[in-house]
Design a protein around this motif. Structure first.
Motif, PDB file in Angstrom:
ATOM      1  N   ASP A 160       0.835  -1.198   0.000  1.00  0.00           N
ATOM      2  CA  ASP A 160       0.000   0.000   0.000  1.00  0.00           C
ATOM      3  C   ASP A 160       0.872   1.252   0.000  1.00  0.00           C
ATOM      4  OD1 ASP A 160      -2.284  -1.500  -0.022  1.00  0.00           O
ATOM      5  OD2 ASP A 160      -2.650  -1.352   2.136  1.00  0.00           O
ATOM      6  N   GLY A 161       1.917   1.250   0.813  1.00  0.00           N
ATOM      7  CA  GLY A 161       2.834   2.380   0.844  1.00  0.00           C
ATOM      8  C   GLY A 161       3.602   2.537  -0.447  1.00  0.00           C
ATOM      9  N   LEU A 162       3.982   1.410  -1.055  1.00  0.00           N
ATOM     10  CA  LEU A 162       4.703   1.477  -2.321  1.00  0.00           C
ATOM     11  C   LEU A 162       3.795   1.962  -3.450  1.00  0.00           C
ATOM     12  CD1 LEU A 162       6.835  -1.780  -2.047  1.00  0.00           C
ATOM     13  CD2 LEU A 162       7.581   0.583  -1.695  1.00  0.00           C
ATOM     14  N   ARG A 163       2.518   1.603  -3.396  1.00  0.00           N
ATOM     15  CA  ARG A 163       1.567   2.128  -4.364  1.00  0.00           C
ATOM     16  C   ARG A 163       1.471   3.649  -4.238  1.00  0.00           C
ATOM     17  NH1 ARG A 163      -0.503   2.208  -9.041  1.00  0.00           N
ATOM     18  NH2 ARG A 163      -0.975  -0.008  -8.998  1.00  0.00           N
ATOM     19  N   ARG A 164       1.442   4.149  -3.004  1.00  0.00           N
ATOM     20  CA  ARG A 164       1.411   5.597  -2.817  1.00  0.00           C
ATOM     21  C   ARG A 164       2.679   6.246  -3.374  1.00  0.00           C
ATOM     22  NH1 ARG A 164      -1.211   3.904   1.965  1.00  0.00           N
ATOM     23  NH2 ARG A 164       0.745   3.780   3.129  1.00  0.00           N
ATOM     24  N   LEU A 165       3.806   5.559  -3.224  1.00  0.00           N
ATOM     25  CA  LEU A 165       5.076   6.092  -3.723  1.00  0.00           C
ATOM     26  C   LEU A 165       5.041   6.283  -5.229  1.00  0.00           C
ATOM     27  CD1 LEU A 165       8.125   6.774  -3.535  1.00  0.00           C
ATOM     28  CD2 LEU A 165       8.568   4.314  -3.701  1.00  0.00           C
ATOM     29  N   ILE A 166       4.658   5.251  -5.980  1.00  0.00           N
ATOM     30  CA  ILE A 166       4.707   5.379  -7.442  1.00  0.00           C
ATOM     31  C   ILE A 166       3.592   6.275  -7.964  1.00  0.00           C
ATOM     32  CG2 ILE A 166       5.901   3.171  -7.710  1.00  0.00           C
ATOM     33  CD1 ILE A 166       3.277   1.971  -8.716  1.00  0.00           C
ATOM     34  N   ASP A 167       2.464   6.346  -7.257  1.00  0.00           N
ATOM     35  CA  ASP A 167       1.415   7.275  -7.673  1.00  0.00           C
ATOM     36  C   ASP A 167       1.848   8.718  -7.429  1.00  0.00           C
ATOM     37  OD1 ASP A 167      -0.259   5.311  -8.589  1.00  0.00           O
ATOM     38  OD2 ASP A 167      -1.503   5.228  -6.792  1.00  0.00           O
ATOM     39  N   THR A 168       2.597   8.954  -6.359  1.00  0.00           N
ATOM     40  CA  THR A 168       3.119  10.294  -6.084  1.00  0.00           C
ATOM     41  C   THR A 168       4.175  10.682  -7.108  1.00  0.00           C
ATOM     42  OG1 THR A 168       2.706   9.968  -3.718  1.00  0.00           O
ATOM     43  CG2 THR A 168       4.186  11.752  -4.309  1.00  0.00           C
ATOM     44  N   TRP A 169       4.822   9.696  -7.746  1.00  0.00           N
ATOM     45  CA  TRP A 169       5.839   9.972  -8.753  1.00  0.00           C
ATOM     46  C   TRP A 169       5.234  10.534 -10.041  1.00  0.00           C
ATOM     47  CZ3 TRP A 169      10.689  10.658  -7.868  1.00  0.00           C
ATOM     48  CH2 TRP A 169      11.627  10.628  -8.909  1.00  0.00           C
ATOM     49  N   MET A 170       3.923  10.420 -10.194  1.00  0.00           N
ATOM     50  CA  MET A 170       3.264  11.008 -11.354  1.00  0.00           C
ATOM     51  C   MET A 170       3.641  12.485 -11.454  1.00  0.00           C
ATOM     52  SD  MET A 170       1.299   8.944 -13.149  1.00  0.00           S
ATOM     53  CE  MET A 170       0.113  10.040 -13.899  1.00  0.00           C
ATOM     54  N   PRO A 171       3.806  12.996 -12.689  1.00  0.00           N
ATOM     55  CA  PRO A 171       3.414  12.413 -13.979  1.00  0.00           C
ATOM     56  C   PRO A 171       4.515  11.588 -14.653  1.00  0.00           C
ATOM     57  CG  PRO A 171       4.124  14.659 -14.324  1.00  0.00           C
ATOM     58  CD  PRO A 171       4.238  14.399 -12.843  1.00  0.00           C
ATOM     59  N   TYR A 172       5.473  11.116 -13.864  1.00  0.00           N
ATOM     60  CA  TYR A 172       6.579  10.353 -14.440  1.00  0.00           C
ATOM     61  C   TYR A 172       6.319   8.855 -14.262  1.00  0.00           C
ATOM     62  CZ  TYR A 172       8.589  14.993 -13.763  1.00  0.00           C
ATOM     63  OH  TYR A 172       8.806  16.354 -13.756  1.00  0.00           O
ATOM     64  N   PRO A 173       6.756   8.040 -15.219  1.00  0.00           N
ATOM     65  CA  PRO A 173       6.491   6.597 -15.142  1.00  0.00           C
ATOM     66  C   PRO A 173       7.227   5.935 -13.975  1.00  0.00           C
ATOM     67  CG  PRO A 173       7.096   7.255 -17.378  1.00  0.00           C
ATOM     68  CD  PRO A 173       7.412   8.413 -16.488  1.00  0.00           C
ATOM     69  N   ALA A 174       6.565   4.981 -13.358  1.00  0.00           N
ATOM     70  CA  ALA A 174       7.166   4.197 -12.276  1.00  0.00           C
ATOM     71  C   ALA A 174       6.466   2.859 -12.203  1.00  0.00           C
ATOM     72  CB  ALA A 174       7.061   4.923 -10.936  1.00  0.00           C
ATOM     73  N   HIS A 175       7.236   1.827 -11.882  1.00  0.00           N
ATOM     74  CA  HIS A 175       6.622   0.520 -11.657  1.00  0.00           C
ATOM     75  C   HIS A 175       7.439  -0.250 -10.631  1.00  0.00           C
ATOM     76  CE1 HIS A 175       9.647  -0.453 -14.792  1.00  0.00           C
ATOM     77  NE2 HIS A 175       9.658  -1.685 -14.281  1.00  0.00           N
ATOM     78  N   ILE A 176       6.857  -1.331 -10.133  1.00  0.00           N
ATOM     79  CA  ILE A 176       7.502  -2.175  -9.129  1.00  0.00           C
ATOM     80  C   ILE A 176       7.467  -3.608  -9.628  1.00  0.00           C
ATOM     81  CG2 ILE A 176       7.397  -3.012  -6.738  1.00  0.00           C
ATOM     82  CD1 ILE A 176       6.070  -0.364  -5.992  1.00  0.00           C
TER      83      ILE A 176
END
Length: 284
Positions: free
Chosen positions: A108-124
């Motif tokens: 859940d925390g990692l999902r918040r991390l990559i969503d906060t990285w918007m508008p730049y691409p991120a994945h796990i």
């Protein structure tokens, strides 16, 4: 001397935390002068000699084995991080990191991390390069989507959408295969890696040719140039980062490079106007 002193203090502090009841021993009803377990009790429970354990805790420079350290770790109820620390203090190669039960819900925390990285691409991705989650920008820019195989290595070689966009595919392919070989080499008997390797060999002759070169490279940063169908050239730098508490996961963040006005283009693609103008749907 610093290492041996730290070994002594660490073992004494861990021993003081464990009660006789937690170790399965009767407390005898009498008041104990020693907090936690006595040295002799640790030795008996670990199946080692009392003198040997005393020497270990005194910080004497004695030889130890992984089997004995594992037995001591079990008696002292060490976490995986503490067990690895004990190995390093004893000058042994530490065991592979494990995911502690209390941090398995970090996603859940990692999902918040990559969503906060918007508008730049991120994945796990997990240790086998399976995609665990990705943000909307990764869908729009990199073409990540549910109908893919959801394995980043396999999709790198067989996804026509990504390959059609990537200007640096040939150069990046050498790097990602060398990094994948390094990951496989760290766990040579892991069936999960062998399964992915078999899929890649069957799916791509290009992968097989690069694999046979036996190049090795640690994960780090990769420059990527992409031709997006709406905004044109994008230049980004992907950075792979490990999460110590979740050694099975890698966070991959894409940062815009100064060329081609990439940051502004990525911001536009994430805007309502950009979403309407994109040729491919946004994930989620």
């Amino acid at each position: 001397m610093h290492r041996l002193r730290e070994l002594r203090e660490f073992l004494m502090s861990r021993r003081a935390r464990v009660t006789p009841a937690e170790a399965g021993l009767p407390d005898g009803g009498a008041r104990r002068r020693t907090p936690g377990l006595r040295r002799e009790e640790v030795a008996v429970l670990a199946g080692v000699g009392a003198s040997w354990y005393q020497w270990l805790e005194q910080g004497r420079d004695i030889s130890v084995s992984p089997q004995v350290l594992d037995a001591v770790s079990r008696v002292l109820r060490l976490s995986n991080a503490e067990r690895r620390h004990l190995y390093m203090l004893a000058r042994l190669n530490p065991p592979a990191p494990e995911v502690a039960p209390e941090v398995r819900d970090m996603c859940d925390g990692l999902r918040r991390l990559i969503d906060t990285w918007m508008p730049y691409p991120a994945h796990i991705m997990d240790q086998y390069y399976n995609c665990v989650m990705y943000n909307d920008a990764a869908a729009v820019v990199l073409g990540m989507r549910p109908e893919n195989t959801q394995n980043c290595m396999v999709d790198f070689f067989i996804d026509p959408l990504y390959r059609g966009r990537s200007r640096t595919w040939e150069l990046n392919a050498q790097t990602v295969v060398a990094q994948f070989r390094a990951s496989c080499a760290a766990a040579p008997d892991d069936e999960g890696f062998q399964d992915v390797l078999a899929r890649l060999r069957a799916a791509s002759g290009e992968f097989t040719a690069l694999w046979e070169r036996r190049d090795i490279q640690d994960a780090g940063q990769i420059r990527k140039e992409l031709d997006h169908p709406v905004v044109g050239l994008l230049a980004v730098e992907s950075t792979a980062m490990k999460v110590p508490a979740r050694p099975d996961l890698t966070v991959v963040l894409h940062t815009p490079l100064p060329e081609a006005n990439t940051a502004v283009k990525l911001e536009w693609l994430a805007s309502p106007e950009g979403r309407r103008g994109s040729m491919y749907p946004v994930a989620g």
